[in-house]
Scaffold this active site. Structure first.
Site, PDB file in Angstrom:
ATOM      1  N   GLY A 162       3.299   5.675  32.121  1.00  0.00           N
ATOM      2  CA  GLY A 162       2.996   7.101  32.065  1.00  0.00           C
ATOM      3  C   GLY A 162       4.075   8.002  32.655  1.00  0.00           C
ATOM      4  O   GLY A 162       3.974   9.227  32.585  1.00  0.00           O
ATOM      5  N   PRO A 188      14.140  11.202  31.705  1.00  0.00           N
ATOM      6  CA  PRO A 188      15.039  12.003  30.863  1.00  0.00           C
ATOM      7  C   PRO A 188      15.812  11.088  29.920  1.00  0.00           C
ATOM      8  O   PRO A 188      16.348  10.049  30.346  1.00  0.00           O
ATOM      9  CB  PRO A 188      15.969  12.672  31.879  1.00  0.00           C
ATOM     10  CG  PRO A 188      15.211  12.672  33.170  1.00  0.00           C
ATOM     11  CD  PRO A 188      14.389  11.411  33.138  1.00  0.00           C
ATOM     12  N   LEU A 211      18.587  11.308  28.489  1.00  0.00           N
ATOM     13  CA  LEU A 211      20.019  11.153  28.762  1.00  0.00           C
ATOM     14  C   LEU A 211      20.238  10.996  30.255  1.00  0.00           C
ATOM     15  O   LEU A 211      19.675  11.749  31.058  1.00  0.00           O
ATOM     16  CB  LEU A 211      20.808  12.369  28.255  1.00  0.00           C
ATOM     17  CG  LEU A 211      20.620  12.699  26.778  1.00  0.00           C
ATOM     18  CD1 LEU A 211      21.522  13.868  26.385  1.00  0.00           C
ATOM     19  CD2 LEU A 211      20.919  11.487  25.908  1.00  0.00           C
ATOM     20  N   GLY A 212      21.046  10.013  30.611  1.00  0.00           N
ATOM     21  CA  GLY A 212      21.340   9.770  32.022  1.00  0.00           C
ATOM     22  C   GLY A 212      22.840   9.686  32.245  1.00  0.00           C
ATOM     23  O   GLY A 212      23.619   9.443  31.305  1.00  0.00           O
ATOM     24  N   TYR A 241      27.828  -1.754  41.673  1.00  0.00           N
ATOM     25  CA  TYR A 241      28.846  -0.720  41.424  1.00  0.00           C
ATOM     26  C   TYR A 241      29.519  -0.286  42.728  1.00  0.00           C
ATOM     27  O   TYR A 241      30.516   0.439  42.709  1.00  0.00           O
ATOM     28  CB  TYR A 241      28.255   0.525  40.729  1.00  0.00           C
ATOM     29  CG  TYR A 241      27.607   0.266  39.379  1.00  0.00           C
ATOM     30  CD1 TYR A 241      27.728  -0.956  38.725  1.00  0.00           C
ATOM     31  CD2 TYR A 241      26.870   1.267  38.743  1.00  0.00           C
ATOM     32  CE1 TYR A 241      27.122  -1.183  37.500  1.00  0.00           C
ATOM     33  CE2 TYR A 241      26.266   1.051  37.515  1.00  0.00           C
ATOM     34  CZ  TYR A 241      26.384  -0.178  36.899  1.00  0.00           C
ATOM     35  OH  TYR A 241      25.777  -0.392  35.686  1.00  0.00           O
TER      36      TYR A 241
HETATM   37  P1  NAP Z   1      30.580   4.251  28.098  1.00  0.00           P
HETATM   38  O1  NAP Z   1      29.683   5.314  28.615  1.00  0.00           O
HETATM   39  O2  NAP Z   1      30.355   3.637  26.772  1.00  0.00           O
HETATM   40  O3  NAP Z   1      32.078   4.753  28.063  1.00  0.00           O
HETATM   41  C1  NAP Z   1      32.698   5.418  29.112  1.00  0.00           C
HETATM   42  C2  NAP Z   1      34.145   5.724  28.646  1.00  0.00           C
HETATM   43  O4  NAP Z   1      34.095   6.725  27.617  1.00  0.00           O
HETATM   44  C3  NAP Z   1      34.988   6.261  29.747  1.00  0.00           C
HETATM   45  O5  NAP Z   1      36.284   5.724  29.565  1.00  0.00           O
HETATM   46  C4  NAP Z   1      35.016   7.770  29.484  1.00  0.00           C
HETATM   47  O6  NAP Z   1      36.242   8.318  29.927  1.00  0.00           O
HETATM   48  C5  NAP Z   1      34.903   7.846  27.983  1.00  0.00           C
HETATM   49  N1  NAP Z   1      34.219   9.051  27.516  1.00  0.00           N
HETATM   50  C6  NAP Z   1      33.002   9.505  27.921  1.00  0.00           C
HETATM   51  N2  NAP Z   1      32.664  10.623  27.252  1.00  0.00           N
HETATM   52  C7  NAP Z   1      33.682  10.878  26.394  1.00  0.00           C
HETATM   53  C8  NAP Z   1      33.894  11.895  25.427  1.00  0.00           C
HETATM   54  N3  NAP Z   1      32.993  12.854  25.204  1.00  0.00           N
HETATM   55  N4  NAP Z   1      35.062  11.865  24.727  1.00  0.00           N
HETATM   56  C9  NAP Z   1      35.975  10.886  24.945  1.00  0.00           C
HETATM   57  N5  NAP Z   1      35.833   9.893  25.850  1.00  0.00           N
HETATM   58  C10 NAP Z   1      34.671   9.893  26.572  1.00  0.00           C
HETATM   59  O7  NAP Z   1      30.666   3.027  29.155  1.00  0.00           O
HETATM   60  P2  NAP Z   1      29.972   2.562  30.490  1.00  0.00           P
HETATM   61  O8  NAP Z   1      30.324   3.430  31.625  1.00  0.00           O
HETATM   62  O9  NAP Z   1      30.263   1.127  30.614  1.00  0.00           O
HETATM   63  O10 NAP Z   1      28.401   2.701  30.196  1.00  0.00           O
HETATM   64  C11 NAP Z   1      27.614   3.813  30.591  1.00  0.00           C
HETATM   65  C12 NAP Z   1      26.730   3.471  31.769  1.00  0.00           C
HETATM   66  O11 NAP Z   1      25.862   2.385  31.454  1.00  0.00           O
HETATM   67  C13 NAP Z   1      27.475   2.956  33.010  1.00  0.00           C
HETATM   68  O12 NAP Z   1      28.143   3.981  33.716  1.00  0.00           O
HETATM   69  C14 NAP Z   1      26.365   2.289  33.769  1.00  0.00           C
HETATM   70  O13 NAP Z   1      25.558   3.242  34.423  1.00  0.00           O
HETATM   71  C15 NAP Z   1      25.604   1.630  32.630  1.00  0.00           C
HETATM   72  N6  NAP Z   1      26.043   0.222  32.406  1.00  0.00           N
HETATM   73  C16 NAP Z   1      25.141  -0.774  32.641  1.00  0.00           C
HETATM   74  C17 NAP Z   1      25.494  -2.097  32.426  1.00  0.00           C
HETATM   75  C18 NAP Z   1      24.481  -3.176  32.666  1.00  0.00           C
HETATM   76  O14 NAP Z   1      24.839  -4.366  32.646  1.00  0.00           O
HETATM   77  N7  NAP Z   1      23.238  -2.835  32.899  1.00  0.00           N
HETATM   78  C19 NAP Z   1      26.779  -2.436  31.978  1.00  0.00           C
HETATM   79  C20 NAP Z   1      27.685  -1.396  31.739  1.00  0.00           C
HETATM   80  C21 NAP Z   1      27.295  -0.085  31.941  1.00  0.00           C
HETATM   81  P3  NAP Z   1      36.286   9.444  31.117  1.00  0.00           P
HETATM   82  O15 NAP Z   1      35.446   8.956  32.235  1.00  0.00           O
HETATM   83  O16 NAP Z   1      37.750   9.511  31.448  1.00  0.00           O
HETATM   84  O17 NAP Z   1      35.769  10.695  30.475  1.00  0.00           O
END
Ligand code: NAP
Length: 283
Positions: free
Chosen positions: A9, A13, A15-16, A48
């Site tokens: 329940g 959001p 988007l995070g 992290y």
């Molecule tokens: P992502 O969000 O797919 O990609 C981030 C990359 O995209 C960064 O290099 C960022 O560069 C670039 N970017 C973001 N917005 C952009 C835009 N509008 N235009 C151009 N480039 C852009 O990768 P992620 O950080 O791995 O995944 C997102 C989140 O998911 C993580 O931060 C984490 O919270 C979570 N996660 C969880 C797991 C898990 O195992 N549960 C694994 C990985 C990630 P800049 O920062 O330079 O803008």
């Protein structure tokens, strides 16, 4: 901000803001910038190594605690009954919070059953509002759900145009487990930000490729975690509620699916051993 209602329940959001790979020294400012940009959902993890700085950013933002949705995750070494009980308190202390909105088992390894029982108790006691899992295959998720009290509220998995997880999303949603996408941009792999198919769709709506990807996920009721260190991209990545994709757009995006992780397989024994061997100071 649009929300998704979890099976307990609680509204999350859709988007995070993810803080994976944001260096400690930049994290507090990034979290403040994200909250200023309109994010009310922050995703961190023990592994992290920036929970303390996430907490500092939240405190400095001036936003009331109950307006935020904060997630952290239990790292593999702490995935057991005692490990959750001990390390969750340490996470809370680092975050400077007295509860989190969502606690996840980060990886499907170690004593997930013991960890889950501890998380159920933390939830009953009000220390966490929702509990879930991450990187669980559908069968492992259903196994956990069937033989315990609480059906996971969320499974956080890799989803992006190259790893679309079509059947997994459908199966999890059918089980009442909300789906959350990590690496929605595949961390930029395969030149995603200049991909011709995505670029053409983006041009049609005067949007960016990132916005098309986030929109494509939102339209599947998938909760999206995007990461950017750049304030203008933080704003861009949540500005997705003024357009809609057509069935043709979605059919074009469907052709990009490679059907495999863009990072590594959770079924690869070498990866499990690598995670087991990681030395993470302080967690
Ligand atoms: P992502 O969000 O797919 O990609 C981030 C990359 O995209 C960064 O290099 C960022 O560069 C670039 N970017 C973001 N917005 C952009 C835009 N509008 N235009 C151009 N480039 C852009 O990768 P992620 O950080 O791995 O995944 C997102 C989140 O998911 C993580 O931060 C984490 O919270 C979570 N996660 C969880 C797991 C898990 O195992 N549960 C694994 C990985 C990630 P800049 O920062 O330079 O803008």
């Amino acid at each position: 901000m649009q929300t998704v209602q979890l099976n307990n329940g609680i509204d999350i959001p859709i988007l995070g803001f993810g803080v994976f790979q944001i260096p400690k020294e930049q994290t507090a400012q990034a979290v403040q910038n994200a909250i200023h940009a309109g994010y009310r959902h922050i995703d961190t993890a023990q592994s992290y190594l920036n929970e303390r700085e996430v907490g500092e950013g939240i405190a400095a933002s001036g936003i009331a605690r109950d307006e935020l949705f904060v997630t952290t995750k239990i790292w593999v070494h702490n995935v057991s009954y005692d490990g959750v009980m001990r390390s969750f308190d340490e996470s809370l202390a680092r975050l400077g919070l007295d509860y989190v909105d969502l606690l996840l088992i980060h990886q499907p390894f170690n004593d997930v059953y013991g960890a889950w029982r501890a998380m159920e108790q933390l939830q009953t006691a009000g220390h966490v509002r929702s509990i879930g899992i991450s990187n669980f295959a559908v069968d492992r998720a259903v196994d956990l759900a069937e033989f315990n009290e609480v059906v996971p509220q969320i499974n956080q998995i890799e989803i992006n145009p190259f790893q679309q997880q079509v059947s997994q999303i459908q199966a999890l949603q059918q089980e009442g487990i909300a789906v959350e996408a990590w690496a929605p941009f595949a961390e930029g792999k395969n030149d995603i930000f200049s991909h011709p198919v995505l670029s053409e769709i983006a041009q049609r709506y005067n949007k960016s490729i990132a916005q098309v990807i986030v929109r494509w996920l939102v339209e599947q009721d998938v909760i999206v975690l995007a990461k950017s260190i750049q304030p203008e991209r933080m704003v861009e990545n949540i500005d997705v509620f003024d357009f809609a994709l057509t069935a043709d757009d979605k059919a074009e995006i469907a052709t990009l699916n490679l059907g495999e992780s863009q990072f590594f397989s959770h079924a690869d024994p070498a990866m499990i051993k690598w995670m087991r061997g990681r030395e993470l100071e302080g967690i």
